[in-house]
Design an enzyme around this catalytic site. Structure first.
Site, mmCIF file in Angstrom:
data_model
loop_
_atom_site.group_PDB
_atom_site.id
_atom_site.type_symbol
_atom_site.label_atom_id
_atom_site.label_comp_id
_atom_site.label_asym_id
_atom_site.label_seq_id
_atom_site.Cartn_x
_atom_site.Cartn_y
_atom_site.Cartn_z
ATOM 1 N N CYS A 13 6.907 0.026 -3.802
ATOM 2 C CA CYS A 13 5.885 1.062 -3.673
ATOM 3 C C CYS A 13 4.684 0.571 -4.482
ATOM 4 O O CYS A 13 4.700 -0.539 -5.007
ATOM 5 C CB CYS A 13 6.392 2.435 -4.109
ATOM 6 N N CYS A 87 3.293 1.314 0.374
ATOM 7 C CA CYS A 87 2.493 0.224 -0.231
ATOM 8 C C CYS A 87 1.563 -0.416 0.786
ATOM 9 O O CYS A 87 0.881 -1.386 0.478
ATOM 10 C CB CYS A 87 3.388 -0.816 -0.887
ATOM 11 N N CYS A 91 2.717 -5.787 1.051
ATOM 12 C CA CYS A 91 3.975 -6.517 1.059
ATOM 13 C C CYS A 91 3.890 -7.722 1.991
ATOM 14 O O CYS A 91 3.583 -7.576 3.167
ATOM 15 C CB CYS A 91 5.095 -5.585 1.505
#
Length: 139
Positions: A13, A87, A91
């Site tokens: 996150c 997020c 990523c």
């Protein structure tokens, strides 16, 4: 979902101070040594959210010594399953990994009353993940 002998799961996150910390704590407790658990944040906070610590303490899980960690390419590469929680595109993507995006309310800035339902949703998702991985949850 294919499962290696000991699958590795990474929870991501933004701040690694709430949702990903709760998910990692539940998977560690319910999966035991049958799963490797990591968590990280794209912009880690300085400390874990105190309301999250309290909400987990209420059910016998102590994360008071956890520290938010920065998301690294190495952590993603070392993981079989990457679970993101708000997020966005932070990523990195690598072929061959299983990616899941869990839509969960952000506990940042909220009290323990608001964190409890998020905690309970995360526990249910972790139980489902363990089933998908072919791992029976510990008591």
């Amino acid at each position: 979902m294919s499962t290696p002998a000991v699958p590795s799961v990474l929870f991501v996150c933004v701040h690694n101070a709430g949702r990903s910390q709760m998910a990692a704590a539940f998977l560690t407790r319910l999966g035991g040594d049958r799963v490797q658990v990591r968590s990280a944040g794209s912009a880690p906070a300085e400390t874990v959210n105190p309301a999250v610590v309290e909400a987990l303490r209420e059910i016998g899980i102590d994360i008071s010594t956890e520290i938010p960690k920065v998301l690294t390419v190495e952590a993603v590469q070392a993981s079989d399953v990457v679970i993101t929680m708000g997020c966005g595109d932070a990523c990195p993507f690598f072929p061959g990994k299983t990616y899941l995006d869990w839509k969960l309310e952000d506990p940042a800035g909220q009290g323990v009353e608001a964190v409890r339902p998020i905690r309970d949703q995360i526990e249910q998702r972790i139980r489902g993940l363990l089933t998908d991985l072919g791992i029976e949850a510990e008591v």
